[in-house]
Design an enzyme around this catalytic site. Structure first.
Site, PDB file in Angstrom:
ATOM      1  N   ASP A  71       0.804  -1.218   0.000  1.00 11.18           N
ATOM      2  CA  ASP A  71       0.000   0.000   0.000  1.00 11.18           C
ATOM      3  C   ASP A  71       0.837   1.269   0.000  1.00 11.18           C
ATOM      4  OD1 ASP A  71       0.834  -0.437   2.609  1.00 11.18           O
ATOM      5  OD2 ASP A  71      -1.177  -0.488   3.465  1.00 11.18           O
ATOM      6  N   ASP A 481       3.167   0.499  13.162  1.00  4.78           N
ATOM      7  CA  ASP A 481       2.416  -0.764  13.085  1.00  4.78           C
ATOM      8  C   ASP A 481       3.037  -1.937  13.848  1.00  4.78           C
ATOM      9  OD1 ASP A 481       0.712   0.639  11.434  1.00  4.78           O
ATOM     10  OD2 ASP A 481       1.488  -0.234   9.600  1.00  4.78           O
TER      11      ASP A 481
END
Length: 882
Positions: A71, A481
């Protein structure tokens, strides 16, 4: 997950990456810059994965040719010989940083050398650049670009749907691209060189995740989401007649053309109330399979169905493996076995708890089996085994209660592909890695197939901060993350991310310069403390206590001696503490949200910056005073550091193109700053070991110097600069952090926003080399098994220098008596051949003084018995075994 990366992009824009024109450089700037890059070797500090992989694409003509898209971290090509991934978009530069977000990939099944990537990260204002379609005739080794008149969203909601980009399998000069934001369907008839909108396509989509989102992120129309050709309706050289297109519209999700795109109509009888995430055609049986969810993903989705459409008769059949009432997830991952028509698989992509689910049918969806099922709740029976020994951090250090297990099969599992040439090989993407198997058909025979990470070479973390202390591990990182890692060996995957606590995102970390075993890190966590400390160089951590009001990590600084800390968290003002954060007091004289750093010599001196003002504390962070220095950047996109070894020397980088922007230097603790005239723009600053013969530490920066954007090095205090990267190694946005290595001249660690931690070594004399093992002298070894379980164990080894002279490198050998195998080793490098093992020092622990010792640990496998080695040798010298 990718929430933290959205914030990174906002910071990038605040830095003015694309706004306006660069400031003019002085006439003396160019002569002080060597634009020819030094010869550097670039690698990743291995983490292996760490981010969402929404798409995997196999070529239908050539075996072992596969691609993966991420992404925000570019695209990759599979290398079968090494079973690794090769990055393909490292050439994306600073001004086009958004093109590291890949919304779709297409591999040409007529000419396998051709591959296409639709790129662009955000469709809202966070990415001011438009999207593009990149085309390559050499499998992604080089690219040409066709700019689009609209934006694409590789990191937008709905990015796991697709593929939005497709090549006509019969006439490969024809491609289609589904666009978001109401821009419709686009077509190229010249192999992607130019694009025009398909004017008669009837539906541009209408689904948005959250219409009330004023940022435009969740309120954008997700648009046209996939294109699928029916290759059976064309012949080589003529355009395929039947094309299916998926639209983000719950009432009108599937359209078809039967005249090569001349006209389009809604497919009759189709289900409504759901979004079609994928449309995969089994031409051999004449079935179009569709995976539906009530949401666009990749995080959300509470209900879903699987449908089969018979292309010859127009019959729709609900083939969902479970009743609608029993779904709490949507379906997305979808694939068919090209070697065994009738075999189809799907994923419950949004089943976060207790795990994702994989479904498999061998009769075209008539009946299904699951990858796991309950025996007697909460107990599970799995058709698979998990082996994450190559990426052990995928367990997250968790110990969940049933029915949850660790490691999980995954989450956000929107990419799922069976190798079209090998029924046994399947790959699927998750929010953290690429998993795969090479014995998939054991599923059908009642055996267990093995799932392993298939992700080496695919590095996808977003980097917020970096630290390379003068002793201990060479690199610690603050990541989005996955929190961050301590690298004792850059070429090996660390055994675990930072835990206790495990932040979802680490925003800042620091160490005590004169006591580098003391570390502090801060980060984001949904519930729990936002700060942690370490007294063993980051090997182990313990949580601190938050002051009132803290909502996020912010920035943190450790005093030079480790005796106190200053923290500027989100949600609260700047705070200071003595000891390890059991109680905090508010700092005065400095605004909330300031960036904080410490002097690297004086433990009482701390610095801060906010909105154009530099602040100094000389009482350990209790009070700050604003400096009278002027001309500094007025915004908050600034990064600064104090020089190790010299009190009061500070370097500051940052700014924006509509104001002050560059690199500043202070030698009086920020009372005054001098702007370096030769640096037009600078966004990071870091220090490393001085060059041979030089007395001043090497400077590193991500900057624009002499009109060229790049990574630069100065060995003469900023008087002259050399670009050390090249156009093939740019990695998009590199504005978060940079640091040199204080122990290896020329080595630099560079942050990226999606390509992980990149490090470079110079070919200059004296640079980029690590100690060479040359073991000698008397030694003692202590071997201790610290943990043992069925089939596995963990052990610690302590090697002591009992001789009279220091070691400059060491190599320790032994043999396992019972066939044990090492699966992961830390604080050393190792090789194993049969039962024989050799462990060697890494760059930072080769020197062992007489009377001192060095330790390393490992995990391994065993069966039967697990006796310790009977003998150890340091080179050719036998060690005493304790």
């Amino acid at each position: 997950m990718r929430r933290t990366r959205i914030l990174t992009a906002v910071l990038a824009l605040a830095a003015g990456l694309l706004a306006g024109a660069p400031p003019a450089l002085g006439a003396d700037a160019a002569k002080n810059v060597s634009i020819t890059a030094d010869t550097y070797t670039w690698k990743n500090a291995r983490i292996d994965g760490g981010g969402f992989v929404p798409g995997i694409v196999f070529n239908r003509k050539e075996r072992n040719l596969a691609y993966a898209r991420t992404d925000i971290g570019g695209a990759y090509r599979w290398q079968q010989s090494s079973k690794t991934w090769t990055p393909l978009l490292d050439s994306v530069g600073w001004d086009d940083w958004g093109h590291t977000g890949v919304v779709s990939l297409a591999s040409d099944s007529v000419d396998p050398d051709r591959v296409y990537a639709a790129v662009g990260t955000y469709t809202n204002s966070w990415d001011p650049g438009n999207g593009a379609v990149l085309r390559s005739t050499d499998r992604g080794a080089s690219w040409q670009k066709a700019d689009l008149s609209f934006k694409l969203g590789g990191n937008m909601p709905g990015r796991g749907m697709g593929e939005r980009l497709a090549v006509d399998p019969n006439r490969n000069s024809v491609l289609y691209l589904g666009a978001p934001s109401g821009k419709g369907l686009w077509r190229s008839t010249d192999s992607g060189a130019s694009w025009s909108q398909v004017a008669n396509f009837p539906n541009v989509g209408n689904y948005v995740q959250d219409p009330s989102d004023t940022s435009g992120y969740a309120s954008d129309n997700q648009g046209i989401v996939w294109v699928t050709f029916d290759e059976s309706t064309g012949t080589a050289g003529t355009a395929t007649r039947t094309i299916y297109v998926g639209v983000a519209d719950k009432d009108n999700a599937v359209y078809r053309s039967t005249d090569a795109g001349a006209t389009w109509s809604r497919v009759a009888g189709q289900p409504t109330g759901y979004l079609a995430h994928k449309g995969v055609l089994d031409a051999a049986n004449g079935y179009l399979y569709l995976a539906y969810s009530d949401k666009g993903g990749p995080y959300d989705g509470g209900k879903g169905r699987l449908w089969r459409y018979a292309t010859a008769t127009g019959t729709w059949t609900d083939i969902s493996p479970v009743a609608e009432a029993d779904t709490y997830y949507g379906f997305s991952g979808l694939t068919v076995d090209r070697q065994k028509p009738g075999t189809v698989m799907a994923t419950a992509y949004s089943s976060w708890w207790p795990d994702t689910q994989l479904f498999r049918s061998t009769d075209s969806g008539g009946t299904w089996t699951k990858a796991w099922d309950y025996t007697s709740y909460p107990d599970r029976a799995n058709r698979y085994t998990m082996d994450v020994s190559s990426s052990p951090w995928l367990t997250w250090g968790a110990n969940p209660s049933p029915p949850e297990q660790t490691p999980k099969l995954g989450w956000m599992t929107e990419a799922l592909e069976i190798d079209p040439f090998d029924s046994n090989r399947m790959m699927y993407g998750t929010g953290a890695t690429v998993y795969g198997t090479e014995d998939l058909t054991k599923w059908d025979s009642g055996g267990r197939f093995t799932v392993r990470p298939m992700v080496q070479g695919l590095e996808e973390t977003a980097v917020n901060d970096l630290a390379s202390p003068p002793s201990g591990a060479p690199l610690l990182s603050a990541l989005g993350d996955v929190g961050g890692f301590r690298h004792t060996d850059l070429a090996k995957v660390p055994s675990m991310m930072f835990t206790q606590p495990n932040f979802t995102t680490t925003t800042s970390l620091d160490f005590a310069e004169t006591s580098p075993n003391t570390f502090v890190r801060v980060g984001d966590l949904d519930s729990g403390p936002h700060i942690a400390f370490s007294t063993d160089n980051g090997a182990n951590w313990f949580a601190g206590t938050d002051p009132s009001g803290v909502s996020g990590g912010g920035t943190v600084a450790a005093a030079a001696d480790g005796g106190r800390f200053v923290w500027s968290p989100a949600g609260a003002g700047v705070q200071y503490t003595t000891g390890f954060g059991t109680s905090w007091q508010a700092s005065s004289g400095i605004p909330a949200g300031a960036v904080v750093e410490s002097d690297r010599i004086d433990p009482k001196v701390f610095y801060g910056f906010k909105s154009g003002k530099f602040y100094v504390s000389s009482d350990g962070g209790a009070t700050f005073t604003a400096s009278s220095a002027s001309g500094l950047p007025s915004g908050d996109s600034v990064r600064f550091k104090a020089l190790p070894g010299t009190k009061g020397e500070v370097w500051l980088a940052g700014g924006a193109t509509d104001g002050a922007y560059g690199l500043w230097h202070s030698t009086d603790a920020g009372a005054t700053f001098t702007k370096l005239s030769g640096v037009g723009q600078a966004d990071t600053i870091g220090f490393g070991k001085a060059a041979p013969g030089a007395s001043y530490q090497t400077l590193y920066t991500s900057a624009k110097i002499g009109g060229v954007r790049g990574i630069f090095r100065s060995t003469d205090k900023g008087a002259t600069w050399t670009r050390i990267n090249d156009d093939a190694h740019q990695w998009g946005w590199t504005g978060a952090a940079i640091t040199g290595d204080p122990r290896v001249y020329g080595r630099v660690y560079v942050s990226t926003n999606g390509r992980g931690v990149v490090y470079g070594d110079t070919s200059d004399a004296g640079g980029g080399t690590d100690p060479t093992p040359a073991p000698t002298g008397a030694c003692t070894v202590t071997y201790r098994i610290t943990n043992q379980w069925s089939g596995g164990f963990q052990a610690d080894v302590q090697l002591s220098n009992t001789g009279s002279s220091a070691w400059d490198g060491w190599s320790l050998g032994w043999s396992f008596a019972d066939g044990q195998r090492i699966t992961q080793l830390w604080n050393a490098e190792y090789t194993q051949s049969g039962s024989a093992v050799t462990a060697r020092n890494v760059s930072w622990n080769g020197g062992v003084a007489a009377g001192s010792s060095v330790s390393f640990g490992f995990t391994g496998s065993w069966s039967g018995t697990n006796a310790g080695p009977a003998a150890f040798k340091l080179g050719e010298t036998s060690c005493t075994v304790v």
